[in-house]
Design an enzyme around this catalytic site. Structure first.
Site, PDB file in Angstrom:
ATOM      1  CG  ASP A  40      -0.213  -0.017   2.534  1.00  0.00           C
ATOM      2  OD1 ASP A  40       1.017  -0.243   2.519  1.00  0.00           O
ATOM      3  OD2 ASP A  40      -0.860   0.184   3.571  1.00  0.00           O
ATOM      4  CG  HIS A 243      21.932   5.415 -18.995  1.00  0.00           C
ATOM      5  ND1 HIS A 243      20.978   5.093 -19.928  1.00  0.00           N
ATOM      6  CD2 HIS A 243      22.296   6.691 -19.267  1.00  0.00           C
ATOM      7  CE1 HIS A 243      20.775   6.125 -20.732  1.00  0.00           C
ATOM      8  NE2 HIS A 243      21.565   7.104 -20.343  1.00  0.00           N
ATOM      9  CG  ASP A 260      24.347  12.800 -15.918  1.00  0.00           C
ATOM     10  OD1 ASP A 260      23.520  13.681 -15.637  1.00  0.00           O
ATOM     11  OD2 ASP A 260      24.432  12.290 -17.052  1.00  0.00           O
ATOM     12  CG  ASP A 271      20.810  16.331 -17.878  1.00  0.00           C
ATOM     13  OD1 ASP A 271      21.642  15.796 -17.135  1.00  0.00           O
ATOM     14  OD2 ASP A 271      20.401  15.802 -18.939  1.00  0.00           O
ATOM     15  CG  HIS A 350      26.672   9.997 -25.376  1.00  0.00           C
ATOM     16  ND1 HIS A 350      26.677  11.381 -25.329  1.00  0.00           N
ATOM     17  CD2 HIS A 350      27.611   9.595 -24.466  1.00  0.00           C
ATOM     18  CE1 HIS A 350      27.564  11.793 -24.447  1.00  0.00           C
ATOM     19  NE2 HIS A 350      28.150  10.735 -23.906  1.00  0.00           N
ATOM     20  CG  HIS A 354      18.919  15.641 -23.989  1.00  0.00           C
ATOM     21  ND1 HIS A 354      18.259  16.322 -22.994  1.00  0.00           N
ATOM     22  CD2 HIS A 354      19.950  14.991 -23.376  1.00  0.00           C
ATOM     23  CE1 HIS A 354      18.841  16.087 -21.825  1.00  0.00           C
ATOM     24  NE2 HIS A 354      19.876  15.287 -22.024  1.00  0.00           N
ATOM     25  CG  HIS A 361      16.388  12.634 -22.546  1.00  0.00           C
ATOM     26  ND1 HIS A 361      17.329  12.465 -23.546  1.00  0.00           N
ATOM     27  CD2 HIS A 361      17.025  12.323 -21.395  1.00  0.00           C
ATOM     28  CE1 HIS A 361      18.474  12.063 -23.011  1.00  0.00           C
ATOM     29  NE2 HIS A 361      18.308  11.959 -21.714  1.00  0.00           N
ATOM     30  CD  GLU A 384      24.198  14.805 -22.402  1.00  0.00           C
ATOM     31  OE1 GLU A 384      24.592  13.902 -21.651  1.00  0.00           O
ATOM     32  OE2 GLU A 384      22.992  15.087 -22.545  1.00  0.00           O
ATOM     33  CE1 TYR A 388      31.140   8.810 -20.668  1.00  0.00           C
ATOM     34  CE2 TYR A 388      30.939   8.919 -23.062  1.00  0.00           C
ATOM     35  CZ  TYR A 388      30.597   9.388 -21.808  1.00  0.00           C
ATOM     36  OH  TYR A 388      29.718  10.431 -21.692  1.00  0.00           O
ATOM     37  NE  ARG A 406      27.314  12.211 -19.157  1.00  0.00           N
ATOM     38  CZ  ARG A 406      27.415  10.965 -18.709  1.00  0.00           C
ATOM     39  NH1 ARG A 406      28.175  10.085 -19.343  1.00  0.00           N
ATOM     40  NH2 ARG A 406      26.787  10.581 -17.616  1.00  0.00           N
ATOM     41  CD  GLU A 408      24.080  16.687 -19.215  1.00  0.00           C
ATOM     42  OE1 GLU A 408      23.012  16.601 -19.853  1.00  0.00           O
ATOM     43  OE2 GLU A 408      24.416  15.872 -18.329  1.00  0.00           O
TER      44      GLU A 408
END
Length: 439
Positions: A40, A243, A260, A271, A350, A354, A361, A384, A388, A406, A408
């Site tokens: 619940d 991710h 990130d 972001d 990548h 975006h 996104h 960004e 890697y 990275r 960004e």
């Protein structure tokens, strides 16, 4: 009541959408549903972005109907009734009176009466605008209403003959941010930047990634914000997992830490990604790769200008990244041949950004008639680039393996120079080292 944006802003959006849909249409937008986490206990409720964009109404179990030209009122909200017993358990409800007085609806009805009322609003309308296929349960309910109108054709009822995806109209509106929206997005980015600075000041070898995540969450909640997505806090080789979600490893002396993380303030997202040394000092190899990524990001940001293609800033980043990889000997051959054969994708897999807005996104087409759309003032993008180098990547000197970087930022397209709204957290390597050395 929504006090962050003026009710007139939501009214303006509704009017604009109805003008685009036409006087013979009906627009139907349901709220988000509460989701059970286990037994619940529910997941934290977050309003559907399109429903929020048009209403500012933060409750579940609601449906907005926009009926252009309806003499008794064009804007109708079906929502929960006031209920003293339920409000004792779950908190305040606006009710029908609050929907009209506080949220600017023309009319409001109990959600329990929607089956009796909405078919009558659909009758006589030529087109239904709705997000078909997004929520199966509501799809079936809507088709039941339409079929009820169809069943009365012999009695003179006029059912709609066209069903149109609402996203074609609504998501193009959302792509262009108003002054009020940009104000909220600057605030969201400011909160996220403060969180990243706090994380840099706190990080030390031997800490766990989740301890750093806790510092981010502390700052978000202190400013009445929540994470705009699940934070990524990845040290060492974990930064090579795009991710990464575990956030539970011990940070070692000599690791880089990639964070990130963005804040969501009044439903608007930021972001931001930063990568920095756990011990406060970049190694020579880390610095070589870091400076390439930073140069690529700065080159990309320069391309975030009106009239430029959405793809232009990605191509600018790729060019600088590829040049840097050739210079370090990680790629062989000419710049042209590497760009044509996409060899950089082994290290950078990548895109460079975006749309950003109510969703991380955010909505909006990237291509129009098959071509990347041009950037225009009021759009907001992320920038960004990254590199890697997986720990098991063959053909790469050992000193570079296991490094993930990275950087960004969130950038508003203006009529002139790009506006970086996440600039409150340093990204120059020397500035990062100075910040970490001071604490």
């Amino acid at each position: 009541m929504n006090r962050i944006l003026d009710a007139r802003e939501f009214a303006r959006r509704r009017r604009q959408l109805m003008r685009m849909a036409g006087r013979d249409a009906i627009i139907i937008v349901p709220s988000a549903e509460e989701r059970v986490r286990n037994n619940d206990a529910h997941y934290p409720f977050r309003q559907d972005s399109d429903f929020h964009y048009l209403t500012g109404f933060a409750e579940p179990d609601a449906v907005l109907a926009l009926v252009p030209g309806r003499s008794q009122g064009e804007v109708i909200l079906f929502c929960r009734e006031r209920d003293r017993a339920r409000e004792q358990w779950d908190g305040h409800r606006a009710g029908q009176e609050g929907a009209v007085a506080d949220f600017g609806m023309d009319d409001a009805f109990p959600i329990d009466d929607i089956d009796d009322i909405l078919p009558g609003l659909i009758e006589g309308r030529s087109r239904v605008y709705y997000h078909f296929g997004r929520e199966t349960r509501f799809d079936l309910i809507l088709m039941g209403w339409v079929n009820r109108v169809r069943s009365n054709i012999k009695q003179g009822a006029k059912p709609p003959h066209e069903f149109v995806a609402l996203s074609h109209l609504l998501h193009d509106l959302r792509l262009y941010k108003s002054r009020s929206e940009l104000r909220l997005m600057r605030k969201s980015a400011q909160i996220a930047a403060e969180a990243h600075v706090r994380a840099m000041r706190t990080t030390r070898p031997g800490m766990n990634e989740n301890e750093v995540e806790a510092e981010l969450l502390h700052t978000f909640r202190k400013h009445n914000a929540v994470p705009s997505y699940e934070p990524i806090v990845g040290a060492g080789a974990n930064a090579c997992v795009l991710h990464y979600r575990a956030n539970n490893a011990t940070m070692q002396d000599g690791d880089l830490l990639l964070i990130d993380a963005g804040a969501e303030y009044a439903c608007y997202a930021s972001d931001i990604t930063r990568t920095f040394p756990v011990n406060g000092r970049f190694t020579p190899e880390q610095r070589e790769l870091y400076d390439i990524v930073l140069a690529a990001q700065l080159a990309a940001i320069e391309e975030v200008r009106p009239g430029k293609s959405f793809e232009a800033y990605h191509l600018a980043a790729v060019r600088v990244l590829t040049q840097g990889l050739i210079r370090l000997g990680l790629l062989k051959g000419s710049l042209r041949s590497n760009l044509e054969s996409h060899t950089y994708r082994k290290f950078y897999m990548h895109k460079t950004g975006h749309w950003l807005g109510l969703d991380v996104h955010d909505v909006g087409d990237y291509r129009v008639d098959g071509e990347f759309r041009e950037l225009e003032p009021g759009m907001v993008v992320t920038v960004e680039p990254g590199l890697y180098i997986s720990p098991d990547l063959k053909g790469v000197p050992a000193r570079y393996r296991g490094i993930g970087i990275r950087i960004e930022d969130d950038v508003i397209v203006t009529s002139g120079d790009p506006e970086v709204i996440s600039a409150g957290v340093p990204k120059d390597a020397d500035e990062i080292e100075a910040l970490m050395a001071a604490h």
